[in-house]
Write an enzyme that holds these catalytic residues in place. Structure first.
Site, mmCIF file in Angstrom:
data_model
loop_
_atom_site.group_PDB
_atom_site.id
_atom_site.type_symbol
_atom_site.label_atom_id
_atom_site.label_comp_id
_atom_site.label_asym_id
_atom_site.label_seq_id
_atom_site.Cartn_x
_atom_site.Cartn_y
_atom_site.Cartn_z
ATOM 1 N N PRO A 66 0.352 5.875 -0.157
ATOM 2 C CA PRO A 66 -0.657 6.907 0.146
ATOM 3 C C PRO A 66 -1.671 7.092 -0.984
ATOM 4 O O PRO A 66 -2.848 7.313 -0.730
ATOM 5 C CB PRO A 66 0.185 8.171 0.358
ATOM 6 C CG PRO A 66 1.518 7.657 0.811
ATOM 7 C CD PRO A 66 1.719 6.344 0.101
ATOM 8 N N GLU A 120 -6.447 -5.882 3.479
ATOM 9 C CA GLU A 120 -6.452 -7.060 2.595
ATOM 10 C C GLU A 120 -7.677 -7.061 1.677
ATOM 11 O O GLU A 120 -8.298 -8.092 1.451
ATOM 12 C CB GLU A 120 -6.319 -8.335 3.420
ATOM 13 C CG GLU A 120 -4.924 -8.379 4.046
ATOM 14 C CD GLU A 120 -4.724 -9.462 5.061
ATOM 15 O OE1 GLU A 120 -5.464 -10.446 4.999
ATOM 16 O OE2 GLU A 120 -3.817 -9.315 5.896
ATOM 17 N N GLN A 128 -36.061 -11.581 25.906
ATOM 18 C CA GLN A 128 -35.909 -12.221 24.597
ATOM 19 C C GLN A 128 -35.167 -11.340 23.585
ATOM 20 O O GLN A 128 -34.505 -11.854 22.679
ATOM 21 C CB GLN A 128 -37.278 -12.630 24.051
ATOM 22 C CG GLN A 128 -37.846 -13.804 24.841
ATOM 23 C CD GLN A 128 -39.163 -14.291 24.306
ATOM 24 O OE1 GLN A 128 -39.888 -13.563 23.639
ATOM 25 N NE2 GLN A 128 -39.503 -15.520 24.622
ATOM 26 N N GLY A 171 -24.207 0.704 28.645
ATOM 27 C CA GLY A 171 -23.294 1.843 28.785
ATOM 28 C C GLY A 171 -21.884 1.404 29.123
ATOM 29 O O GLY A 171 -20.905 1.999 28.653
ATOM 30 N N GLN A 187 -23.797 -3.556 22.729
ATOM 31 C CA GLN A 187 -25.205 -3.356 23.075
ATOM 32 C C GLN A 187 -25.590 -4.179 24.314
ATOM 33 O O GLN A 187 -26.269 -3.689 25.214
ATOM 34 C CB GLN A 187 -26.081 -3.746 21.870
ATOM 35 C CG GLN A 187 -27.486 -3.185 21.895
ATOM 36 C CD GLN A 187 -27.506 -1.664 21.705
ATOM 37 O OE1 GLN A 187 -26.509 -1.074 21.318
ATOM 38 N NE2 GLN A 187 -28.619 -1.059 22.025
ATOM 39 N N SER A 198 -6.837 0.629 -2.438
ATOM 40 C CA SER A 198 -7.631 -0.396 -3.139
ATOM 41 C C SER A 198 -7.111 -0.589 -4.550
ATOM 42 O O SER A 198 -7.085 -1.700 -5.075
ATOM 43 C CB SER A 198 -9.104 0.043 -3.187
ATOM 44 O OG SER A 198 -9.619 0.165 -1.887
ATOM 45 N N ALA A 223 -2.177 4.758 -3.463
ATOM 46 C CA ALA A 223 -2.502 3.459 -4.070
ATOM 47 C C ALA A 223 -2.914 2.487 -2.968
ATOM 48 O O ALA A 223 -2.071 1.803 -2.380
ATOM 49 C CB ALA A 223 -1.310 2.932 -4.854
ATOM 50 N N THR A 273 0.816 -1.221 0.000
ATOM 51 C CA THR A 273 0.000 0.000 0.000
ATOM 52 C C THR A 273 0.850 1.272 0.000
ATOM 53 O O THR A 273 1.898 1.335 0.639
ATOM 54 C CB THR A 273 -0.928 0.004 1.239
ATOM 55 O OG1 THR A 273 -1.720 -1.185 1.202
ATOM 56 C CG2 THR A 273 -1.835 1.213 1.269
HETATM 57 C C1 FAD Z 1 -3.856 -0.996 10.497
HETATM 58 C C2 FAD Z 1 -3.632 -1.283 9.044
HETATM 59 C C3 FAD Z 1 -2.719 -2.269 8.679
HETATM 60 C C4 FAD Z 1 -2.448 -2.486 7.325
HETATM 61 N N1 FAD Z 1 -1.470 -3.400 6.972
HETATM 62 C C5 FAD Z 1 -1.046 -3.433 5.678
HETATM 63 C C6 FAD Z 1 0.121 -4.215 5.318
HETATM 64 O O1 FAD Z 1 0.723 -4.905 6.141
HETATM 65 N N2 FAD Z 1 0.545 -4.146 4.028
HETATM 66 C C7 FAD Z 1 -0.076 -3.389 3.065
HETATM 67 O O2 FAD Z 1 0.379 -3.370 1.928
HETATM 68 N N3 FAD Z 1 -1.193 -2.661 3.384
HETATM 69 C C8 FAD Z 1 -1.684 -2.662 4.658
HETATM 70 N N4 FAD Z 1 -2.774 -1.898 4.994
HETATM 71 C C9 FAD Z 1 -3.430 -1.101 3.955
HETATM 72 C C10 FAD Z 1 -4.816 -1.605 3.583
HETATM 73 O O3 FAD Z 1 -4.735 -2.801 2.850
HETATM 74 C C11 FAD Z 1 -5.538 -0.456 2.825
HETATM 75 O O4 FAD Z 1 -5.805 0.555 3.795
HETATM 76 C C12 FAD Z 1 -6.788 -0.937 2.145
HETATM 77 O O5 FAD Z 1 -6.487 -1.745 1.045
HETATM 78 C C13 FAD Z 1 -7.675 0.238 1.662
HETATM 79 O O6 FAD Z 1 -6.937 1.187 0.947
HETATM 80 P P1 FAD Z 1 -7.076 2.750 1.334
HETATM 81 O O7 FAD Z 1 -6.875 2.852 2.803
HETATM 82 O O8 FAD Z 1 -6.200 3.503 0.461
HETATM 83 O O9 FAD Z 1 -8.600 3.090 1.054
HETATM 84 P P2 FAD Z 1 -9.225 3.543 -0.367
HETATM 85 O O10 FAD Z 1 -8.754 2.607 -1.424
HETATM 86 O O11 FAD Z 1 -8.996 4.999 -0.548
HETATM 87 O O12 FAD Z 1 -10.769 3.271 -0.111
HETATM 88 C C14 FAD Z 1 -11.612 4.199 0.555
HETATM 89 C C15 FAD Z 1 -13.058 3.731 0.385
HETATM 90 O O13 FAD Z 1 -13.398 3.697 -1.011
HETATM 91 C C16 FAD Z 1 -13.896 2.415 -1.354
HETATM 92 N N5 FAD Z 1 -13.518 2.078 -2.728
HETATM 93 C C17 FAD Z 1 -12.294 2.186 -3.305
HETATM 94 N N6 FAD Z 1 -12.333 1.748 -4.569
HETATM 95 C C18 FAD Z 1 -13.612 1.334 -4.789
HETATM 96 C C19 FAD Z 1 -14.318 0.796 -5.920
HETATM 97 N N7 FAD Z 1 -13.687 0.520 -7.071
HETATM 98 N N8 FAD Z 1 -15.636 0.521 -5.790
HETATM 99 C C20 FAD Z 1 -16.294 0.753 -4.624
HETATM 100 N N9 FAD Z 1 -15.693 1.265 -3.527
HETATM 101 C C21 FAD Z 1 -14.373 1.561 -3.613
HETATM 102 C C22 FAD Z 1 -13.242 1.460 -0.354
HETATM 103 O O14 FAD Z 1 -13.970 0.253 -0.237
HETATM 104 C C23 FAD Z 1 -13.294 2.304 0.911
HETATM 105 O O15 FAD Z 1 -14.548 2.203 1.505
HETATM 106 C C24 FAD Z 1 -3.124 -1.741 6.334
HETATM 107 C C25 FAD Z 1 -4.077 -0.778 6.716
HETATM 108 C C26 FAD Z 1 -4.317 -0.540 8.038
HETATM 109 C C27 FAD Z 1 -5.305 0.538 8.412
#
Ligand code: FAD
Length: 387
Positions: free
Chosen positions: A127, A365, A281, A342, A338, A131, A129, A125
């Site tokens: 900043p 992931e 329930q 509290g 829930q 998803s 790049a 990952t």
């Molecule tokens: C604590 C932590 C540990 C991590 N560990 C690792 C690690 O060891 N190695 C590593 O490489 N990465 C790691 N990550 C990174 C993690 O895999 C990414 O944060 C994740 O893939 C999401 O990317 P982003 O944060 O850039 O969110 P974004 O990609 O910006 O996504 C933001 C939102 O937009 C949505 N979105 C994006 N594209 C689409 C689409 N095409 N259609 C619909 N919705 C979309 C997403 O679902 C999300 O809700 C870690 C992250 C955290 C927070």
């Protein structure tokens, strides 16, 4: 596939004992201080937790996918931060080497990863790049027999403490996934730095941080799989994550089991309107729904693990496991808060802590949305076959 039920039973008993007697009593302290005691890490090493998925030829236990899923379900009944400490070695960090590493690379790193001497991390990952990982901009420029890496990785689990970094970088511009290669970079290589980790919502005690690469020079022999696999790095990442998604799904079943136990204990002990709240329930429904969902997720994870062990392509099922188990775990954690009322909102409460800890599962992931897209794409492409 379970190869030796008796041996697995003994292993699960040892893991349960460690989880219950060593990890559980330390959960609140680790959450408060954001640090994992080294004595606990030593205990993990003695128990072989760092090497469960690493083949026996390299000093690991070589567990099958199903055996590993059962261990994951057991070990994750304590705070997920414990598993995060050894999770790279028995998950994404070692898996890249297992699936695509050269024999020399495996010999060099896997035995030390299996013993827990060396901690690995998986740096994909960036900043800009997340998803859309294929758009990564870290570069690896060829210079003679070396590659020079420049770029910035973020949110990398264990980066602040890792000794080995699997770094995904672009070796060819304009070629999308086919221009990405994976590199093994050792800590201490000039040009690689890991700044102080930032604080996060949960999983305190598990450091997650940035990796900065500034003219970081590595030999060509550090390309995962050797130069024959230049441009294959993204495929390596996907193969690695495919298995890891089943692992992660198992790691969501454990916290949900724990939270059902915690809900039951609270529902029995807490009195309102002159009776235990478990007599109501509507409270029972929250527990019943949670227990049912635990059963559904566990069945899906174990079935998918067995299919993978049988050599089937489980790419879509792994996405289903990831999305179903992570969302299930989030719902169970929400119900646990829930049921606690509290108190469940107050710092130090077990439901409050797990609520924060498990929120991450739906993000990394592959987010929930990305997995829905993957499942939809594959279901539509198959014309609905295999449902
Ligand atoms: C604590 C932590 C540990 C991590 N560990 C690792 C690690 O060891 N190695 C590593 O490489 N990465 C790691 N990550 C990174 C993690 O895999 C990414 O944060 C994740 O893939 C999401 O990317 P982003 O944060 O850039 O969110 P974004 O990609 O910006 O996504 C933001 C939102 O937009 C949505 N979105 C994006 N594209 C689409 C689409 N095409 N259609 C619909 N919705 C979309 C997403 O679902 C999300 O809700 C870690 C992250 C955290 C927070």
């Amino acid at each position: 596939m379970i190869r030796d039920p008796q041996a697995l039973h003994a292993l699960l008993a040892d893991v349960r004992e460690f989880t219950q007697t060593v990890c559980l009593p330390l959960e609140a302290q680790i959450d408060a201080h954001d640090a994992m005691p080294e004595a606990v890490v030593d205990g993990m090493r003695r128990l072989g937790l760092f090497g469960h998925s690493i083949p026996a030829a390299y000093g690991g236990a070589g567990l099958t996918t199903e055996e590993l899923a059962l261990v994951n379900i057991e070990v994750s009944q304590a705070s997920p931060t414990f598993r995060a400490r050894f999770g790279g070695n028995t998950g994404i960090a070692a898996e890249s080497l297992i699936v695509d590493g050269t024999e020399a690379q495996r010999q060099r790193y896997l035995p030390r990863m299996a013993s827990g001497e060396l901690t690995g991390c998986f740096a994909l990952t960036e900043p800009e790049a997340g998803s859309d990982a294929i758009s990564l901009t870290t570069t690896a420029r060829r210079e003679g027999d070396d590659f020079v890496l420049n770029g910035h990785k973020c949110f990398i689990t264990n980066a602040p403490i890792a000794g080995l970094f699997t770094v995904f970088a672009r070796t060819e511009a304009g070629r999308g996934a086919a221009g990405i290669s994976a590199f093994l970079v050792e800590r201490g290589t000039p040009g690689l730095t890991t700044p102080e980790p930032p604080r996060k919502m949960g999983q305190h005690g598990s450091p997650v941080g940035e990796v900065i690469l500034q003219d970081c020079r590595v030999p060509a022999s550090s390309v995962v799989g050797g130069e024959a696999l230049l441009g294959q790095g993204f495929r390596t990442a996907m193969k690695t994550l495919n298995k890891q998604r089943i692992n992660l799904a198992g790691l969501c079943v454990g916290p949900a089991i724990r939270l059902v136990h915690e809900m039951v204990a609270r529902a029995r002990a807490r009195q309102q309107f002159g009776q235990a709240i478990g007599e109501f329930q509507l409270v029972q429904q929250m527990i019943a729904e949670s227990n049912t969902e635990v059963h559904a997720a566990r069945a899906l994870v174990l079935e998918t693990a067995r299919k993978r062990d049988a050599g089937e392509d489980v790419t879509m099922e792994a996405s289903m496991c990831k999305v179903f188990a992570t969302e299930m775990c989030g719902r169970v954690a929400d119900r646990a808060v829930q049921v606690f009322g509290g108190s469940g909102y107050m710092a130090g409460n077990v439901a409050e802590r797990f609520f924060r800890d498990v929120r991450l599962f739906r993000l990394y992931e592959g987010t929930t949305q990305i997995h829905w897209l993957n499942i939809a794409k594959r279901t539509l492409a198959a014309g609905g076959a295999g449902v």
